[in-house]
Design a protein around this motif. Structure first.
Motif, PDB file in Angstrom:
ATOM      1  N   TRP A 224       2.587  -1.727 -15.823  1.00  0.00           N
ATOM      2  CA  TRP A 224       3.245  -1.192 -14.634  1.00  0.00           C
ATOM      3  C   TRP A 224       3.892  -2.219 -13.727  1.00  0.00           C
ATOM      4  CZ3 TRP A 224       4.188   3.812 -14.293  1.00  0.00           C
ATOM      5  CH2 TRP A 224       3.416   4.671 -15.083  1.00  0.00           C
ATOM      6  N   SER A 225       5.107  -1.872 -13.324  1.00  0.00           N
ATOM      7  CA  SER A 225       5.730  -2.509 -12.174  1.00  0.00           C
ATOM      8  C   SER A 225       5.648  -1.478 -11.051  1.00  0.00           C
ATOM      9  CB  SER A 225       7.199  -2.840 -12.466  1.00  0.00           C
ATOM     10  OG  SER A 225       7.922  -1.649 -12.712  1.00  0.00           O
ATOM     11  N   LEU A 226       5.807  -1.953  -9.823  1.00  0.00           N
ATOM     12  CA  LEU A 226       5.835  -0.994  -8.711  1.00  0.00           C
ATOM     13  C   LEU A 226       7.032  -0.056  -8.879  1.00  0.00           C
ATOM     14  CD1 LEU A 226       4.717   0.040  -6.053  1.00  0.00           C
ATOM     15  CD2 LEU A 226       6.094  -1.672  -4.867  1.00  0.00           C
ATOM     16  N   ARG A 227       8.131  -0.623  -9.384  1.00  0.00           N
ATOM     17  CA  ARG A 227       9.347   0.173  -9.576  1.00  0.00           C
ATOM     18  C   ARG A 227       9.090   1.385 -10.476  1.00  0.00           C
ATOM     19  NH1 ARG A 227      15.312  -0.928 -10.635  1.00  0.00           N
ATOM     20  NH2 ARG A 227      15.769   0.391 -12.426  1.00  0.00           N
ATOM     21  N   SER A 228       8.441   1.157 -11.636  1.00  0.00           N
ATOM     22  CA  SER A 228       8.255   2.298 -12.539  1.00  0.00           C
ATOM     23  C   SER A 228       7.155   3.236 -12.025  1.00  0.00           C
ATOM     24  CB  SER A 228       8.005   1.848 -13.985  1.00  0.00           C
ATOM     25  OG  SER A 228       6.907   1.007 -14.097  1.00  0.00           O
ATOM     26  N   LEU A 229       6.168   2.673 -11.341  1.00  0.00           N
ATOM     27  CA  LEU A 229       5.115   3.511 -10.766  1.00  0.00           C
ATOM     28  C   LEU A 229       5.697   4.450  -9.696  1.00  0.00           C
ATOM     29  CD1 LEU A 229       2.097   4.120 -10.655  1.00  0.00           C
ATOM     30  CD2 LEU A 229       1.807   2.202  -9.090  1.00  0.00           C
ATOM     31  N   ARG A 230       6.583   3.891  -8.887  1.00  0.00           N
ATOM     32  CA  ARG A 230       7.209   4.683  -7.826  1.00  0.00           C
ATOM     33  C   ARG A 230       8.050   5.820  -8.399  1.00  0.00           C
ATOM     34  NH1 ARG A 230      10.572   2.909  -2.699  1.00  0.00           N
ATOM     35  NH2 ARG A 230      12.228   2.674  -4.223  1.00  0.00           N
ATOM     36  N   ARG A 231       8.732   5.508  -9.491  1.00  0.00           N
ATOM     37  CA  ARG A 231       9.547   6.526 -10.159  1.00  0.00           C
ATOM     38  C   ARG A 231       8.666   7.695 -10.635  1.00  0.00           C
ATOM     39  NH1 ARG A 231      14.597   7.169 -13.217  1.00  0.00           N
ATOM     40  NH2 ARG A 231      14.324   9.275 -14.005  1.00  0.00           N
ATOM     41  N   LEU A 232       7.543   7.337 -11.284  1.00  0.00           N
ATOM     42  CA  LEU A 232       6.616   8.360 -11.785  1.00  0.00           C
ATOM     43  C   LEU A 232       6.108   9.239 -10.640  1.00  0.00           C
ATOM     44  CD1 LEU A 232       4.674   9.447 -14.097  1.00  0.00           C
ATOM     45  CD2 LEU A 232       2.999   7.865 -13.146  1.00  0.00           C
ATOM     46  N   GLY A 243       1.514  -1.642  -0.765  1.00  0.00           N
ATOM     47  CA  GLY A 243       1.231  -2.263  -2.055  1.00  0.00           C
ATOM     48  C   GLY A 243       0.933  -3.729  -1.863  1.00  0.00           C
ATOM     49  N   GLU A 244      -0.036  -4.235  -2.595  1.00  0.00           N
ATOM     50  CA  GLU A 244      -0.315  -5.663  -2.502  1.00  0.00           C
ATOM     51  C   GLU A 244      -0.724  -6.204  -3.853  1.00  0.00           C
ATOM     52  OE1 GLU A 244      -3.707  -6.747  -0.158  1.00  0.00           O
ATOM     53  OE2 GLU A 244      -4.791  -4.934  -0.674  1.00  0.00           O
ATOM     54  N   ARG A 245      -0.411  -7.478  -4.058  1.00  0.00           N
ATOM     55  CA  ARG A 245      -0.842  -8.154  -5.276  1.00  0.00           C
ATOM     56  C   ARG A 245      -2.176  -8.818  -4.983  1.00  0.00           C
ATOM     57  NH1 ARG A 245       3.494 -12.329  -6.910  1.00  0.00           N
ATOM     58  NH2 ARG A 245       2.896 -11.957  -9.057  1.00  0.00           N
ATOM     59  N   SER A 246      -3.023  -8.871  -5.994  1.00  0.00           N
ATOM     60  CA  SER A 246      -4.274  -9.608  -5.818  1.00  0.00           C
ATOM     61  C   SER A 246      -4.507 -10.474  -7.046  1.00  0.00           C
ATOM     62  CB  SER A 246      -5.440  -8.642  -5.618  1.00  0.00           C
ATOM     63  OG  SER A 246      -5.881  -8.148  -6.868  1.00  0.00           O
ATOM     64  N   ARG A 247      -5.428 -11.409  -6.903  1.00  0.00           N
ATOM     65  CA  ARG A 247      -5.709 -12.310  -8.011  1.00  0.00           C
ATOM     66  C   ARG A 247      -6.732 -11.712  -8.968  1.00  0.00           C
ATOM     67  NH1 ARG A 247      -3.783 -17.397  -6.960  1.00  0.00           N
ATOM     68  NH2 ARG A 247      -5.127 -18.317  -8.509  1.00  0.00           N
ATOM     69  N   GLU A 272       9.180  -5.493  -0.110  1.00  0.00           N
ATOM     70  CA  GLU A 272       9.066  -6.901  -0.523  1.00  0.00           C
ATOM     71  C   GLU A 272       8.637  -7.019  -1.988  1.00  0.00           C
ATOM     72  OE1 GLU A 272       7.963  -8.530   3.952  1.00  0.00           O
ATOM     73  OE2 GLU A 272       6.393  -8.479   2.401  1.00  0.00           O
ATOM     74  N   LEU A 273       7.710  -6.157  -2.367  1.00  0.00           N
ATOM     75  CA  LEU A 273       7.221  -6.194  -3.749  1.00  0.00           C
ATOM     76  C   LEU A 273       8.323  -5.749  -4.720  1.00  0.00           C
ATOM     77  CD1 LEU A 273       4.663  -6.958  -5.205  1.00  0.00           C
ATOM     78  CD2 LEU A 273       3.699  -4.727  -4.653  1.00  0.00           C
ATOM     79  N   LEU A 274       9.069  -4.725  -4.322  1.00  0.00           N
ATOM     80  CA  LEU A 274      10.180  -4.265  -5.172  1.00  0.00           C
ATOM     81  C   LEU A 274      11.249  -5.360  -5.299  1.00  0.00           C
ATOM     82  CD1 LEU A 274      10.519  -0.626  -3.787  1.00  0.00           C
ATOM     83  CD2 LEU A 274       9.805  -1.249  -6.111  1.00  0.00           C
ATOM     84  N   GLU A 275      11.489  -6.049  -4.196  1.00  0.00           N
ATOM     85  CA  GLU A 275      12.487  -7.134  -4.233  1.00  0.00           C
ATOM     86  C   GLU A 275      12.022  -8.278  -5.124  1.00  0.00           C
ATOM     87  OE1 GLU A 275      13.058  -8.037  -0.084  1.00  0.00           O
ATOM     88  OE2 GLU A 275      13.957  -6.066   0.257  1.00  0.00           O
ATOM     89  N   LEU A 276      10.736  -8.565  -5.046  1.00  0.00           N
ATOM     90  CA  LEU A 276      10.170  -9.628  -5.893  1.00  0.00           C
ATOM     91  C   LEU A 276      10.333  -9.282  -7.377  1.00  0.00           C
ATOM     92  CD1 LEU A 276       8.360 -12.255  -5.775  1.00  0.00           C
ATOM     93  CD2 LEU A 276       6.415 -10.716  -6.070  1.00  0.00           C
TER      94      LEU A 276
END
Ligand code: ZN
Length: 410
Positions: A224-232, A243-247, A272-276
């Motif tokens: 998953w990317s945030l982009r495809s998750l958002r689409r779903l 949304g946040e990234r974690s280690r 920001e996450l989508l732009e990244l």
């Protein structure tokens, strides 16, 4: 053998037929079907990754029925200290977000490591179709469980019995879902109008950037990317508000979701996450062509390093036997002649063998820091924790061979 299963001709997220093949790891045994006996045959199935030219979703091109992939689900959340710590932290967040009488539904509740830490004043419902973890949860905790896979039917049954959920969580389960539309529709049906849903999953960005090819296995159907998750989610009338990234777990994303007309305003972090993701090129086929080349290079490098160490007379063992260990050893052609055994803390894995390469799995007390020269860090997603835990091994001259993000000896 080809084995059962069917090819996917349409994207799981958007339904487009424009799927481009980006990577094949050839035929691979099921990463979860550990062998009782090394002479047993491990059925193998093609492991091929495709990219949807329409919505950019990255997914496996094949569905192998779950019963061919998993005999007994060999993962208990409570067997891994980093998982327990991670869910303790998340449970504290959920405690703060809820009050007595609220309903929390955890999809893929495993052995209850998350839900069991919430106060009994919340109505807690676990959804867990795998028998072993569901039984462990039943022994340890008193929350209710539903033992069916989550989809629109299960969601409706849970809603009818418990009412709409104030919080729905789904941690590291979305990648396994084949019927994504039903899953998203089920969340929308179950979630209260002002409810919050949290989904955590590995982030495709890290998989690609760090060449984590061993995270590809048959049970993980989507990356998953945030982009495809958002689409779903948007198709189901849901929206991402944070949304946040974690280690955690070799890097992941956790997103917060609500109904599209819900009360919260999306944070800047979503954009920001989508732009990244866009800046990295997750929506471009060329990115995955470069990724495939990097995967081949890494496979060769790991094989040459580990086999070379063994040929020089060094004792090499594997450290950790998660599903990705099966994929890595098979994809790199590293077998029992190069790696003496793999150590793992999960009792039900001990005494079994990694399929395809027949490497035995042994309990951690057989990892003798004095007798081992190199440990191949197969559970690299817990690198920091393991390096700290095994400081004696490194102090006495032992070294870890680390496959991610780059092949390294530390
Ligand atoms: Zn698509």
């Amino acid at each position: 053998m080809q084995g059962p299963g069917r090819s996917v001709s349409r994207c799981r997220v958007c339904g487009s037929g424009e799927l481009a093949r980006v990577l094949s790891l050839g035929k691979q045994p099921s990463a979860h079907s550990l062998l009782d006996d090394p002479t047993d045959d491990a059925p193998e199935f093609p492991l091929v990754l495709v990219f949807c030219r329409s919505c950019s979703h990255v997914q496996l091109d094949r569905v192998v029925p779950r019963e061919h992939l998993v005999t007994e689900y060999p993962f208990l959340s409570s067997a891994s200290d980093p998982v327990v710590d991670h869910f303790s932290e998340f449970a504290a967040t959920l405690r703060d977000l809820t009050t007595a009488g609220d309903t929390v539904v955890d999809i893929g509740s495993n052995d209850g490591t998350l839900l069991g830490q919430l106060p009994g004043s919340r109505t807690r419902v676990g959804v867990e179709p795998a028998t072993v973890p569901a039984e462990v949860a039943r022994d340890r905790y008193d929350f209710d469980q539903v033992t069916e896979p989550f989809g629109s039917t299960t969601a409706a049954a849970v809603r009818d019995e418990y009412g709409r959920a104030d919080v729905v969580t789904a941690n590291f389960v979305l990648s396994e879902v084949d019927g994504l539309e039903g899953f998203a529709a089920g969340v929308a049906d179950l979630l209260a109008p002002d409810g919050r849903c949290f989904v955590e999953t590995k982030h495709l960005l890290d998989v690609v950037q760090r060449t984590q090819f061993d995270t590809f296995y048959h049970l993980n159907r989507s990356y998953w990317s945030l982009r495809s998750l958002r689409r779903l989610l948007s198709e189901a009338g849901l929206e991402v508000v944070d949304g946040e990234r974690s280690r955690f777990n070799g890097r992941s994303i956790r997103v917060e979701i609500q109904h599209a007309d819900g009360p919260r305003t999306p944070t800047r972090r979503v954009d920001e996450l989508l732009e990244l993701e866009a800046a990295f090129g997750l929506d471009s086929l060329e990115t995955y062509e470069r990724f495939a080349t990097a995967v081949e290079r890494k496979q060769r490098a790991l094989h040459d390093l580990v086999v070379g160490l063994n040929e020089e007379g060094a004792t090499v063992v594997g450290y950790g036997a998660p599903a990705k260990a099966t994929v890595l050893l098979n994809a790199c052609g590293i077998g029992a002649d190069a790696v003496e055994f793999v150590t793992d803390t999960t009792p039900i894995k001990q005494g079994k063998y990694v399929p395809g390469v027949d490497v035995p799995i042994r309990p951690p007390d057989e990892f003798d820091p004095e007798a081992v020269d190199y440990a191949l860090l197969l559970a690299w997603n817990y690198r920091e924790e393991i390096l700290e835990k095994e400081s004696r091994f490194r102090r006495t001259g032992g070294r870890f061979v680390v496959p991610a993000p780059h092949v390294d000896v530390v």
